[in-house]
Write an enzyme that holds these catalytic residues in place. Structure first.
Site, PDB file in Angstrom:
ATOM      1  N   GLN A  28       0.822  -1.200   0.000  1.00  0.00           N
ATOM      2  CA  GLN A  28       0.000   0.000   0.000  1.00  0.00           C
ATOM      3  C   GLN A  28       0.858   1.253   0.000  1.00  0.00           C
ATOM      4  O   GLN A  28       2.053   1.222   0.305  1.00  0.00           O
ATOM      5  CB  GLN A  28      -0.906   0.002   1.233  1.00  0.00           C
ATOM      6  CG  GLN A  28      -0.139  -0.063   2.552  1.00  0.00           C
ATOM      7  CD  GLN A  28      -1.011  -0.404   3.735  1.00  0.00           C
ATOM      8  OE1 GLN A  28      -2.189  -0.074   3.763  1.00  0.00           O
ATOM      9  NE2 GLN A  28      -0.451  -1.080   4.733  1.00  0.00           N
ATOM     10  N   HIS A  58     -10.724   3.049  18.367  1.00  0.00           N
ATOM     11  CA  HIS A  58     -10.264   1.742  18.838  1.00  0.00           C
ATOM     12  C   HIS A  58     -11.113   1.204  19.984  1.00  0.00           C
ATOM     13  O   HIS A  58     -11.333  -0.013  20.082  1.00  0.00           O
ATOM     14  CB  HIS A  58      -8.781   1.827  19.229  1.00  0.00           C
ATOM     15  CG  HIS A  58      -7.867   1.915  18.065  1.00  0.00           C
ATOM     16  ND1 HIS A  58      -7.070   3.017  17.812  1.00  0.00           N
ATOM     17  CD2 HIS A  58      -7.619   1.046  17.052  1.00  0.00           C
ATOM     18  CE1 HIS A  58      -6.373   2.810  16.713  1.00  0.00           C
ATOM     19  NE2 HIS A  58      -6.682   1.634  16.227  1.00  0.00           N
ATOM     20  N   ASP A 101      -0.400  -9.335  10.784  1.00  0.00           N
ATOM     21  CA  ASP A 101      -0.478  -8.240   9.819  1.00  0.00           C
ATOM     22  C   ASP A 101       0.405  -8.583   8.639  1.00  0.00           C
ATOM     23  O   ASP A 101       1.535  -9.030   8.804  1.00  0.00           O
ATOM     24  CB  ASP A 101      -0.035  -6.916  10.453  1.00  0.00           C
ATOM     25  CG  ASP A 101      -0.518  -5.707   9.657  1.00  0.00           C
ATOM     26  OD1 ASP A 101      -0.122  -5.567   8.479  1.00  0.00           O
ATOM     27  OD2 ASP A 101      -1.277  -4.903  10.212  1.00  0.00           O
ATOM     28  N   GLY A 140      -3.450 -12.662   6.677  1.00  0.00           N
ATOM     29  CA  GLY A 140      -4.461 -12.956   7.680  1.00  0.00           C
ATOM     30  C   GLY A 140      -5.415 -14.057   7.261  1.00  0.00           C
ATOM     31  O   GLY A 140      -5.824 -14.880   8.088  1.00  0.00           O
ATOM     32  N   ASP A 157      -9.557  -5.765  11.673  1.00  0.00           N
ATOM     33  CA  ASP A 157      -9.562  -4.302  11.529  1.00  0.00           C
ATOM     34  C   ASP A 157      -8.748  -3.940  10.301  1.00  0.00           C
ATOM     35  O   ASP A 157      -7.521  -3.868  10.349  1.00  0.00           O
ATOM     36  CB  ASP A 157      -8.977  -3.651  12.785  1.00  0.00           C
ATOM     37  CG  ASP A 157      -8.991  -2.125  12.706  1.00  0.00           C
ATOM     38  OD1 ASP A 157      -9.853  -1.582  11.994  1.00  0.00           O
ATOM     39  OD2 ASP A 157      -8.133  -1.501  13.356  1.00  0.00           O
TER      40      ASP A 157
END
Length: 280
Positions: A28, A58, A101, A140, A157
């Site tokens: 990204q 959060h 992640d 993930g 998330d």
């Protein structure tokens, strides 16, 4: 200036006082910049978190899950690069928090530059698996599909689901949610960032509401009253009144929120009209 796309024909402009990081990781385009909301994280031009509002975001994501789960000992977090929710889970009593992640550079840049979430020293320990938080840099979806671990909370998330093809769209589908459900301990909870409540940007939320109701026997909603995001929580078993259960458990929660109280839990528990009626 950063131009954040909101919906068809709508763009939000962020005035940037200072660019701290501007890089393209393997996955990204990532920017950390100083804005009127303090240090702020942008991924592919979408605001992910800011110093000013990150706690509200959060806590709305994590706190209802902490209250709805029967136990908070083992927690899985997919995404959420800043590490804030992992720290909340530990504060609530979790002994194991697996943080997965795909973008190691993003996680490390967040720890280096953001004043919330992991510090570099905390991240280094987590990368070594020394302590309750264990960080792994892998896909993930593949982790969920192949792990033999079981969790009290599975939290996802990620950036919002895209209309165009995107790698992370797989982690919003009903098949993925069913895989998450299969990892739950009895009384466990799956939680996902589910999109925006506004009628001009509610496509992801509507889809996720339909998918959660397809996969889970109990579905709870929390739409932040001070942010623009909504979250969905699913249990494999039936809970007659999940909001009442969360309110009952709030005083004894090991993590005491600063932005959520009992009235917020009640007042923010009803999905928008158009979302609710999408099941008809």
């Amino acid at each position: 200036m950063i131009r954040e796309p909101l919906a068809a024909g709508m763009t939000r402009h962020w005035d940037v006082e200072e660019v701290v990081v501007d890089t393209r990781t393997e996955f990204q385009h990532l920017v950390i910049a100083r804005t009127a909301q303090g240090l702020s994280l942008f991924c592919d031009d979408d605001r992910q978190s800011t110093e000013f509002s990150q706690l509200t975001y959060h806590e709305a994501l994590m706190v209802p899950a902490l209250l709805l789960a029967d136990r908070v000992d083992r927690v899985l977090v997919i995404g959420s690069s800043e590490g804030v929710v992992c720290q909340m889970a530990v504060a609530a009593g979790a002994s194991v928090v697996d943080h997965i992640d795909i973008d190691s550079q993003a996680v490390r840049l967040c720890a280096e530059h953001l004043p919330y979430g992991y510090t570099l020293d905390e991240l280094a320990l987590a990368e070594k698996g020394e302590g309750p938080i264990r960080v792994q840099y892998i896909d993930g979806y593949e982790y969920i599909r192949t792990t033999s671990e079981r969790y009290d909370i599975v939290l996802v998330d990620l950036p919002d689901e895209r209309e165009e093809e995107a790698q992370h769209n797989r982690l919003y589908g009903a098949e993925f949610l069913a895989l998450c459900k299969a990892l739950l301990t009895p009384g466990g909870v799956v939680v996902s960032q589910a999109g925006c409540q506004t009628m001009w940007r509610n496509t992801t939320l509507t889809r996720m509401w339909q998918r959660f109701n397809e996969v889970f026997d109990t579905v709870a909603y929390y739409g932040s009253d001070e942010h623009e995001w909504a979250y969905l929580f699913g249990r494999a078993d039936e809970v007659a009144d999940p909001t009442a259960l969360m309110v009952e458990r709030l005083p004894g929660c090991g993590y005491q929120p600063e932005t959520i109280d009992d009235l917020a839990l009640v007042g923010n528990s009803i999905p928008p009209y158009l979302v609710r009626h999408s099941l008809a």
